[in-house]
Structures are given as C-alpha cells and as structure tokens.
Design a protein around this motif. Sequence first.
Motif, mmCIF file in Angstrom:
data_model
loop_
_atom_site.group_PDB
_atom_site.id
_atom_site.type_symbol
_atom_site.label_atom_id
_atom_site.label_comp_id
_atom_site.label_asym_id
_atom_site.label_seq_id
_atom_site.Cartn_x
_atom_site.Cartn_y
_atom_site.Cartn_z
ATOM 1 N N MET A 223 0.853 -1.154 0.000
ATOM 2 C CA MET A 223 0.000 0.000 0.000
ATOM 3 C C MET A 223 0.912 1.234 0.000
ATOM 4 N N ASP A 224 0.685 2.132 -0.927
ATOM 5 C CA ASP A 224 1.481 3.360 -1.030
ATOM 6 C C ASP A 224 0.839 4.471 -0.223
ATOM 7 N N LEU A 225 1.646 5.134 0.588
ATOM 8 C CA LEU A 225 1.186 6.289 1.352
ATOM 9 C C LEU A 225 1.765 7.533 0.698
ATOM 10 N N ARG A 226 0.905 8.515 0.437
ATOM 11 C CA ARG A 226 1.342 9.740 -0.228
ATOM 12 C C ARG A 226 0.746 10.958 0.455
ATOM 13 N N GLY A 227 1.513 12.041 0.443
ATOM 14 C CA GLY A 227 1.021 13.300 0.994
ATOM 15 C C GLY A 227 1.156 13.335 2.501
ATOM 16 N N ASP A 228 0.146 13.919 3.145
ATOM 17 C CA ASP A 228 0.158 14.104 4.592
ATOM 18 C C ASP A 228 -0.593 12.975 5.283
ATOM 19 N N LEU A 229 0.038 12.401 6.287
ATOM 20 C CA LEU A 229 -0.653 11.438 7.145
ATOM 21 C C LEU A 229 -0.979 12.218 8.411
ATOM 22 N N ASP A 230 -2.173 12.796 8.411
ATOM 23 C CA ASP A 230 -2.576 13.679 9.497
ATOM 24 C C ASP A 230 -3.976 13.314 9.972
ATOM 25 N N HIS A 231 -4.571 14.193 10.772
ATOM 26 C CA HIS A 231 -5.883 13.914 11.364
ATOM 27 C C HIS A 231 -6.959 13.637 10.317
ATOM 28 N N ARG A 232 -6.773 14.141 9.104
ATOM 29 C CA ARG A 232 -7.776 13.919 8.058
ATOM 30 C C ARG A 232 -7.705 12.512 7.479
ATOM 31 N N TYR A 233 -6.533 11.892 7.497
ATOM 32 C CA TYR A 233 -6.346 10.625 6.809
ATOM 33 C C TYR A 233 -5.949 9.459 7.717
ATOM 34 N N ALA A 234 -5.660 9.737 8.970
ATOM 35 C CA ALA A 234 -5.189 8.691 9.883
ATOM 36 C C ALA A 234 -6.194 7.544 10.003
ATOM 37 N N ASP A 235 -7.447 7.877 10.232
ATOM 38 C CA ASP A 235 -8.462 6.826 10.380
ATOM 39 C C ASP A 235 -8.629 6.019 9.097
ATOM 40 N N LEU A 236 -8.467 6.678 7.952
ATOM 41 C CA LEU A 236 -8.591 5.966 6.679
ATOM 42 C C LEU A 236 -7.500 4.903 6.526
ATOM 43 N N LEU A 237 -6.296 5.221 6.992
ATOM 44 C CA LEU A 237 -5.206 4.244 6.931
ATOM 45 C C LEU A 237 -5.531 3.036 7.799
ATOM 46 N N VAL A 238 -5.950 3.293 9.038
ATOM 47 C CA VAL A 238 -6.271 2.188 9.949
ATOM 48 C C VAL A 238 -7.398 1.336 9.363
ATOM 49 N N GLU A 239 -8.416 1.974 8.812
ATOM 50 C CA GLU A 239 -9.531 1.239 8.210
ATOM 51 C C GLU A 239 -9.072 0.415 7.013
#
Length: 115
Positions: A1-17
């Motif tokens: 899985m590629d992570l791009r950009g900011d891993l912040d409060h907007r996207y953190a839950d999406l990663l865990v999900e």
Amino acid sequence: MDLRGDLDHRYADLLVEAVSGALADHGRLRTVRLDCTGLTTVDPSGLSALLMVRRRTDEAGAALHLEGRPPQLERLLELTGTLTHFTARPGTRAPQAGPGEDPARDRSAAPDPRA
C-alpha cells in the motif's frame, strides 16, 4: 500500500480502516507493506495511526514493514521512541523506556552507578 502526501488527522483513520479491511479480507495475510516514500508529513494523529496499524498487524500475526521511510518520518519515530515498534518482529514487544530513557539505547554499555 502506497502512502502519499500528509498522514494527518484527516487521513489517519482511513489508513487504519484500509489496513484493518485488508487484514479481514485476506484472512491469513502474513505481511503488510506500507510504502512511505511519498509521505510529506506525519502529525501526531498519523503516528497514532501507524501505531494502531502495528497493533492490528500483530493481532493478526502479520509482519508490518514501513518501507522507504523518508527522513522526516525516521526522525519522528526516533524522537518519539517508537522506531523499535516498527522494527521489532511481529508479536514481540519493543523495550519499554523509563522516564528520560531511550529504549533503543544499549543498556549493557551504561556505567554501573555503584562504581
């Protein structure tokens, strides 16, 4: 899985999900690889998400690999004492540090306070 950009409060839950979903969908998934090359920033919520992903992969018996860690992520993991959580083998606990201790430091090299 590629992570791009900011891993912040907007996207953190999406990663865990996303990781939780992959673990559930693939049953006996043995390895989860997160390519961090494209990450620009990781805030405290992002770090928390990475730690939660580590917990979920451990629970599933899968290995987590954070590949291509950019310097800013490497530094964050070192400063927060969490690097060992991502480099330890699945199912093992990283060393626990006391107040003001670095868990990655080799304690065998520490001077004997009784000397």
